[in-house]
Design a protein around this motif. Structure first.
Motif, short mmCIF file in Angstrom:
data_model
loop_
_atom_site.label_atom_id
_atom_site.label_comp_id
_atom_site.label_asym_id
_atom_site.label_seq_id
_atom_site.Cartn_x
_atom_site.Cartn_y
_atom_site.Cartn_z
N GLN A 15 0.83 -1.20 0.00
CA GLN A 15 0.00 0.00 0.00
C GLN A 15 0.86 1.26 0.00
OE1 GLN A 15 -2.27 -1.00 3.49
NE2 GLN A 15 -4.01 -1.71 2.28
N ALA A 16 1.94 1.27 0.76
CA ALA A 16 2.83 2.43 0.80
C ALA A 16 3.47 2.68 -0.56
CB ALA A 16 3.90 2.24 1.87
N HIS A 17 3.86 1.63 -1.24
CA HIS A 17 4.44 1.79 -2.58
C HIS A 17 3.41 2.33 -3.56
CE1 HIS A 17 7.81 -0.63 -1.01
NE2 HIS A 17 8.50 0.02 -1.93
N GLU A 18 2.17 1.89 -3.42
CA GLU A 18 1.11 2.41 -4.29
C GLU A 18 0.86 3.90 -4.01
OE1 GLU A 18 -1.85 2.51 -7.19
OE2 GLU A 18 -0.33 0.99 -6.79
N VAL A 19 0.84 4.27 -2.75
CA VAL A 19 0.67 5.68 -2.38
C VAL A 19 1.82 6.51 -2.95
CG1 VAL A 19 0.72 7.29 -0.43
CG2 VAL A 19 -0.73 5.27 -0.34
N ARG A 20 3.05 6.01 -2.81
CA ARG A 20 4.21 6.74 -3.34
C ARG A 20 4.08 6.93 -4.85
NH1 ARG A 20 10.27 4.50 -2.80
NH2 ARG A 20 9.37 2.86 -4.08
N SER A 21 3.68 5.89 -5.54
CA SER A 21 3.52 5.97 -6.99
C SER A 21 2.47 7.01 -7.37
CB SER A 21 3.13 4.60 -7.54
OG SER A 21 2.86 4.67 -8.92
N ARG A 22 1.34 6.99 -6.69
CA ARG A 22 0.26 7.94 -7.00
C ARG A 22 0.62 9.37 -6.64
NH1 ARG A 22 -5.59 5.22 -6.50
NH2 ARG A 22 -5.05 3.15 -7.27
N LEU A 23 1.31 9.55 -5.52
CA LEU A 23 1.75 10.90 -5.14
C LEU A 23 2.73 11.45 -6.17
CD1 LEU A 23 2.28 10.57 -1.29
CD2 LEU A 23 0.68 12.11 -2.44
N ALA A 24 3.67 10.63 -6.59
CA ALA A 24 4.66 11.07 -7.57
C ALA A 24 3.97 11.47 -8.87
CB ALA A 24 5.69 9.97 -7.81
N GLN A 25 3.04 10.65 -9.31
CA GLN A 25 2.32 10.94 -10.55
C GLN A 25 1.48 12.21 -10.41
OE1 GLN A 25 -0.34 7.83 -11.82
NE2 GLN A 25 -0.40 8.60 -13.92
N ALA A 26 0.80 12.36 -9.29
CA ALA A 26 -0.07 13.53 -9.09
C ALA A 26 0.72 14.83 -9.04
CB ALA A 26 -0.88 13.36 -7.80
N HIS A 27 1.95 14.76 -8.55
CA HIS A 27 2.76 15.97 -8.39
C HIS A 27 3.83 16.13 -9.46
CE1 HIS A 27 0.92 17.15 -4.60
NE2 HIS A 27 0.89 15.87 -4.31
N GLY A 28 3.87 15.18 -10.40
CA GLY A 28 4.81 15.28 -11.51
C GLY A 28 6.27 15.20 -11.09
N VAL A 29 6.54 14.38 -10.09
CA VAL A 29 7.91 14.21 -9.61
C VAL A 29 8.28 12.73 -9.64
CG1 VAL A 29 7.84 16.27 -8.16
CG2 VAL A 29 7.21 14.06 -7.19
N SER A 30 9.56 12.47 -9.44
CA SER A 30 10.05 11.10 -9.38
C SER A 30 9.59 10.44 -8.07
CB SER A 30 11.57 11.10 -9.43
OG SER A 30 12.09 9.84 -9.09
N GLN A 31 9.44 9.13 -8.11
CA GLN A 31 9.10 8.40 -6.88
C GLN A 31 10.20 8.55 -5.84
OE1 GLN A 31 7.64 4.40 -7.25
NE2 GLN A 31 6.49 4.87 -9.10
N ASP A 32 11.41 8.89 -6.29
CA ASP A 32 12.52 9.10 -5.36
C ASP A 32 12.29 10.29 -4.44
OD1 ASP A 32 13.84 6.93 -6.45
OD2 ASP A 32 14.98 8.16 -7.88
N ALA A 33 11.31 11.13 -4.75
CA ALA A 33 10.99 12.28 -3.90
C ALA A 33 10.28 11.85 -2.62
CB ALA A 33 10.12 13.28 -4.67
N PHE A 34 9.89 10.58 -2.55
CA PHE A 34 9.16 10.05 -1.40
C PHE A 34 9.87 8.82 -0.86
CE2 PHE A 34 6.20 12.02 -4.33
CZ PHE A 34 5.52 12.91 -3.51
N ALA A 35 10.27 8.89 0.39
CA ALA A 35 10.91 7.75 1.04
C ALA A 35 9.84 6.96 1.79
CB ALA A 35 11.98 8.21 2.00
#
Length: 54
Positions: A15-35
């Motif tokens: 679930q955390a990985h899914e949230v990270r993926s969706r946040l990155a997509q929504a904000h137009g940033v790399s998934q690396d922006a979220f640990a």
């Protein structure tokens, strides 16, 4: 870097990985922006009795 806190179970990590993926997509940033950081509590360590007895 933003940090997503999660429990360490396979479901919680998925679930955390899914949230990270969706946040990155929504904000137009790399998934690396979220640990993702696993949070452990006394409830994770004490499995042999109710926590109120600990």
């Amino acid at each position: 870097m933003a940090v997503i806190g999660t429990r360490g179970s396979p479901l919680a990590l998925t679930q955390a990985h899914e949230v990270r993926s969706r946040l990155a997509q929504a904000h137009g940033v790399s998934q690396d922006a979220f640990a993702i950081r696993v949070i452990k509590t006394s409830g994770d360590a004490i499995q042999d009795r109710p926590l109120y007895e600990a």
